[in-house]
Design an enzyme around this catalytic site. Structure first.
Site, mmCIF file in Angstrom:
data_model
loop_
_atom_site.group_PDB
_atom_site.id
_atom_site.type_symbol
_atom_site.label_atom_id
_atom_site.label_comp_id
_atom_site.label_asym_id
_atom_site.label_seq_id
_atom_site.Cartn_x
_atom_site.Cartn_y
_atom_site.Cartn_z
ATOM 1 N N ASP A 1 -10.313 3.362 2.022
ATOM 2 C CA ASP A 1 -10.593 2.744 3.433
ATOM 3 C C ASP A 1 -11.458 4.174 4.268
ATOM 4 O O ASP A 1 -12.354 3.858 5.133
ATOM 5 C CB ASP A 1 -9.169 2.578 4.116
ATOM 6 C CG ASP A 1 -8.780 1.028 3.550
ATOM 7 O OD1 ASP A 1 -9.616 0.437 3.222
ATOM 8 O OD2 ASP A 1 -7.609 1.007 3.879
ATOM 9 N N GLY B 1 -1.637 1.078 8.898
ATOM 10 C CA GLY B 1 -2.242 1.673 7.709
ATOM 11 C C GLY B 1 -3.662 2.088 8.099
ATOM 12 O O GLY B 1 -4.094 3.407 7.564
ATOM 13 N N ARG C 1 5.187 4.883 16.612
ATOM 14 C CA ARG C 1 4.209 4.858 15.338
ATOM 15 C C ARG C 1 3.127 5.815 15.611
ATOM 16 O O ARG C 1 2.697 6.393 14.785
ATOM 17 C CB ARG C 1 3.831 3.344 15.067
ATOM 18 C CG ARG C 1 4.632 2.579 14.376
ATOM 19 C CD ARG C 1 4.285 1.111 13.977
ATOM 20 N NE ARG C 1 3.681 1.288 12.612
ATOM 21 C CZ ARG C 1 2.895 0.386 12.099
ATOM 22 N NH1 ARG C 1 2.501 -0.980 12.990
ATOM 23 N NH2 ARG C 1 2.470 0.238 10.866
ATOM 24 N N GLY D 1 -4.324 1.799 17.882
ATOM 25 C CA GLY D 1 -3.720 1.100 16.659
ATOM 26 C C GLY D 1 -2.974 2.401 16.064
ATOM 27 O O GLY D 1 -3.380 3.426 16.005
ATOM 28 N N LEU E 1 -12.776 -2.310 13.537
ATOM 29 C CA LEU E 1 -12.657 -2.577 12.070
ATOM 30 C C LEU E 1 -12.552 -4.187 11.583
ATOM 31 O O LEU E 1 -12.758 -4.529 10.540
ATOM 32 C CB LEU E 1 -11.281 -1.948 11.638
ATOM 33 C CG LEU E 1 -11.147 -0.769 10.968
ATOM 34 C CD1 LEU E 1 -11.878 0.243 11.590
ATOM 35 C CD2 LEU E 1 -9.797 -0.402 10.209
ATOM 36 N N LYS F 1 0.853 -1.082 -0.013
ATOM 37 C CA LYS F 1 0.001 -0.134 0.150
ATOM 38 C C LYS F 1 0.880 1.188 0.070
ATOM 39 O O LYS F 1 0.488 2.552 -0.313
ATOM 40 C CB LYS F 1 -0.925 -0.014 1.241
ATOM 41 C CG LYS F 1 -2.170 -0.900 0.917
ATOM 42 C CD LYS F 1 -2.925 -0.830 2.477
ATOM 43 C CE LYS F 1 -4.347 -1.439 2.342
ATOM 44 N NZ LYS F 1 -5.282 -1.202 3.321
#
Ligand code: NAP
Length: 286
Positions: A107, A134, A159, A131, A227, A71
């Site tokens: 998305d 991506g 992250r 999270g 999700l 991606k």
């Protein structure tokens, strides 16, 4: 329909790709629309990604979906990308526009459509995103776009920091911060939030007993979006509902993001109910 005549192949490229529900979902839509296409899953290892992308225009393929791990890397191989893809640094749909390859991300729009359909407008809400991968990026930017305060909590703190910095760069006046996932801190964050979105794979089949946050902090005023779509009802959803919260799984987002891709490739209105039914049926055997 677009003017250019394309080959009748659509597909998804990824590594691995065997688990993808996209072929089932898209082929059901293609049959219902009675159009001359077939959607295939192609196992593409990173080493051959540039060659495969090159073939999309030379073979006249109308478009493909892109999944893990391509991606981000695919961006440098495309002619142009949408503003949203540039912001999040990710592409999940390639559209062949008369030989030029354009990268899009569906998305975020898929998530927003399912959320507003279920719960109405959430403009300016307080959101906690668990999270920082991506999908977290796509969702955090979509929520920032509607003026939400966004808190990111991730197992790997760096992250989360990176994602918050990215949000601050684009939305200078926005309210974004990182929270620790440890039990003491996350409890206070959950109590103070309107919407909590799980973007981790914690709770996904076959590890269905797992839950990304301690359930005792879930409360009746909370909206919980998971999700994960396999299982359709995760432990997080069940614990949230047990405590009076409203909760939603990732199935609709999966269908809406796929439908948007199909619309971009064909210009046709995808049959949402048919696509959803195909996914639900396929999940029964996984
Ligand atoms: P990704 O980029 O690989 O990110 C995975 C995230 O999960 C990272 O934040 C990672 O934390 C965290 N994580 C993984 N294992 C964990 C664990 N044991 N404990 C705590 N955190 C953990 O993946 P993605 O593409 O964002 O996808 C994430 C999930 O969303 C998957 O379940 C996927 O199926 C689902 N998804 C659903 C849709 C839909 O349409 N419904 C669309 C996209 C994705 P670290 O940074 O610490 O590794």
């Amino acid at each position: 329909m677009k003017k250019t005549r394309y080959s009748n192949v659509l597909g998804v490229i990824g590594d691995p790709v065997y688990h993808s529900l996209s072929p089932v979902m898209h082929n059901a839509a293609i049959r219902a629309l009675k159009i001359d296409y077939i959607y295939v899953a192609c196992h593409v290892k990173p080493s051959i990604l540039p060659r495969v992308i090159g073939r999309i225009s030379s073979m006249g393929i109308a478009g493909v979906n892109v999944t893990i791990p391509h991606k981000e890397r695919v961006i440098e191989l495309l002619d142009e990308i949408s503003e949203q893809s540039a912001r999040i640094g990710s592409v999940n749909t390639i559209v062949n526009i008369d030989g030029r390859l354009r990268g899009e991300t569906t998305d975020g729009p898929g998530f927003m459509r399912s959320v507003t359909e279920q719960w109405g407008k959430l403009d300016g809400c307080k959101a906690l995103v668990i999270g920082a991968g991506g999908s977290a990026k796509a969702i955090a930017f979509s929520l920032a776009e509607i003026g939400c305060e966004v808190v990111i909590a991730n197992r790997t703190r760096e992250r989360a920091v990176e994602l918050v910095e990215g949000l601050r760069e684009v939305y200078k006046a926005g309210r974004f911060r990182v929270a620790d996932l440890n039990e003491n801190v996350i409890g206070d964050e959950i109590r103070a939030t309107d919407l909590m979105v799980n973007t981790t794979s914690v709770g996904m089949h076959p590890d269905t007993d797992s839950i990304p946050v301690p359930p005792e902090y879930l409360h009746p005023h909370l909206l919980v979006y998971d999700l994960i779509y396999n299982p359709a009802r995760t432990r997080l959803i069940e614990e949230a509902e047990r405590r009076g919260a409203r909760a939603l799984g990732g199935l609709k987002m999966l269908v809406y993001q796929g439908a948007l891709s199909l619309e971009m490739w064909t210009g046709l209105q995808p049959p949402i109910a048919v696509m959803e039914e195909a996914v639900v049926e396929a999940l029964k055997t996984r």
